[in-house]
Design a protein around this motif. Structure first.
Motif, short mmCIF file in Angstrom:
data_model
loop_
_atom_site.label_atom_id
_atom_site.label_comp_id
_atom_site.label_asym_id
_atom_site.label_seq_id
_atom_site.Cartn_x
_atom_site.Cartn_y
_atom_site.Cartn_z
N LYS A 31 -6.66 -22.36 1.59
CA LYS A 31 -8.11 -22.30 1.79
C LYS A 31 -8.71 -23.67 2.08
N GLU A 32 -7.98 -24.73 1.72
CA GLU A 32 -8.46 -26.08 1.99
C GLU A 32 -8.33 -26.44 3.47
N LYS A 33 -7.42 -25.77 4.16
CA LYS A 33 -7.13 -26.10 5.56
C LYS A 33 -7.54 -25.00 6.54
N TYR A 34 -7.63 -23.77 6.05
CA TYR A 34 -7.88 -22.62 6.93
C TYR A 34 -8.99 -21.72 6.38
N ASP A 35 -9.63 -21.05 7.31
CA ASP A 35 -10.52 -19.95 6.99
C ASP A 35 -9.62 -18.72 7.04
N LEU A 36 -9.39 -18.09 5.89
CA LEU A 36 -8.44 -16.98 5.81
C LEU A 36 -9.06 -15.67 6.28
N ILE A 37 -8.36 -15.00 7.18
CA ILE A 37 -8.73 -13.67 7.64
C ILE A 37 -7.72 -12.73 6.98
N VAL A 38 -8.16 -12.01 5.97
CA VAL A 38 -7.28 -11.18 5.14
C VAL A 38 -7.07 -9.81 5.78
N ILE A 39 -5.78 -9.43 5.91
CA ILE A 39 -5.45 -8.17 6.57
C ILE A 39 -4.41 -7.38 5.78
N CYS A 40 -4.42 -6.09 5.94
CA CYS A 40 -3.32 -5.21 5.57
C CYS A 40 -3.26 -4.16 6.66
N PRO A 41 -2.37 -4.34 7.62
CA PRO A 41 -2.30 -3.42 8.76
C PRO A 41 -2.11 -1.96 8.36
N GLU A 42 -1.38 -1.72 7.30
CA GLU A 42 -1.12 -0.33 6.91
C GLU A 42 -2.40 0.34 6.42
N VAL A 43 -3.17 -0.37 5.61
CA VAL A 43 -4.45 0.17 5.15
C VAL A 43 -5.43 0.26 6.33
N MET A 44 -5.42 -0.78 7.18
CA MET A 44 -6.31 -0.77 8.36
C MET A 44 -5.97 0.37 9.31
N GLY A 45 -4.72 0.85 9.26
CA GLY A 45 -4.30 1.97 10.09
C GLY A 45 -4.57 3.32 9.47
N GLY A 46 -5.14 3.33 8.25
CA GLY A 46 -5.54 4.58 7.63
C GLY A 46 -4.62 5.08 6.53
N LEU A 47 -3.62 4.30 6.15
CA LEU A 47 -2.72 4.74 5.07
C LEU A 47 -3.34 4.41 3.71
N SER A 48 -2.98 5.19 2.72
CA SER A 48 -3.58 5.07 1.39
C SER A 48 -2.86 4.02 0.54
N ILE A 49 -3.47 3.71 -0.59
CA ILE A 49 -2.87 2.88 -1.63
C ILE A 49 -2.91 3.72 -2.90
N PRO A 50 -1.80 4.02 -3.54
CA PRO A 50 -0.45 3.79 -3.05
C PRO A 50 -0.14 4.76 -1.91
N ARG A 51 1.04 4.55 -1.29
CA ARG A 51 1.50 5.41 -0.21
C ARG A 51 3.01 5.55 -0.28
N ILE A 52 3.51 6.53 0.39
CA ILE A 52 4.95 6.74 0.42
C ILE A 52 5.59 5.60 1.22
N PRO A 53 6.66 4.99 0.70
CA PRO A 53 7.29 3.88 1.42
C PRO A 53 7.76 4.31 2.81
N SER A 54 7.67 3.37 3.75
CA SER A 54 8.06 3.62 5.13
C SER A 54 9.04 2.57 5.60
N GLU A 55 9.88 2.96 6.55
CA GLU A 55 10.82 2.03 7.18
C GLU A 55 10.88 2.33 8.67
N ILE A 56 11.29 1.33 9.42
CA ILE A 56 11.44 1.48 10.87
C ILE A 56 12.83 2.04 11.16
N LYS A 57 12.86 3.10 11.94
CA LYS A 57 14.12 3.69 12.37
C LYS A 57 14.03 3.92 13.87
#
Length: 144
Positions: A31-57
């Motif tokens: 925070k001393e060097k950057y303006d932080l833009i906080v993200i969670c792509p999975e939540v931003m994509g509409g997935l819930s917290i908690p959610r079922i674990p996912s993997e790439i296949k």
């Protein structure tokens, strides 16, 4: 001040699939060097917290119940990329191993904790747009 995309879980926010986080001790120094833009792509994509674990296949993201959640991951990745473009982001600090944010390894899609080389959906989109990805193993390089 330069902006930095950062995975919300690394800051201690409980957004992981299991409702927990991946807090990195000392991360606040950024925070001393950057303006932080906080993200969670999975939540931003509409997935819930908690959610079922996912993997790439292959070219899909599948959750442990064998549901295809690729669209949600792609939607989140697009939102993150849009933010990166809007704020002219050059760097991102993302959680390695995540099907969204991985920058060096992903899990192989078998749900047996087998790691393979690979990029998460969001990390891939950022990298192809020339955004340098850091993770929890090399984040201190951002302080130099």
């Amino acid at each position: 001040m330069e902006k930095l995309l950062i995975s919300s879980c690394l800051l201690g926010n409980n957004v992981k699939y299991n409702g927990k986080n991946n807090y990195i001790f000392g991360i606040e120094k950024l925070k001393e060097k950057y303006d932080l833009i906080v993200i969670c792509p999975e939540v931003m994509g509409g997935l819930s917290i908690p959610r079922i674990p996912s993997e790439i296949k292959g070219n899909k993201v599948i959750n442990k119940e064998l549901k295809d959640v690729t669209l949600e991951f792609e939607k989140g990745a697009k939102k993150v990329l849009d933010l990166a473009k809007k704020y002219n982001i050059k760097y991102a600090l993302l959680k390695d191993g995540s099907p969204s944010c991985a920058s060096s390894y992903i899990y192989d899609g078998s749900f047996n904790s087998i790691k393979i080389e690979g990029l998460g959906i969001t990390a891939f989109k950022l990298k192809e747009n020339n955004i340098k990805i850091y993770n929890e193993f090399n984040w201190k390089e951002l302080l130099k």
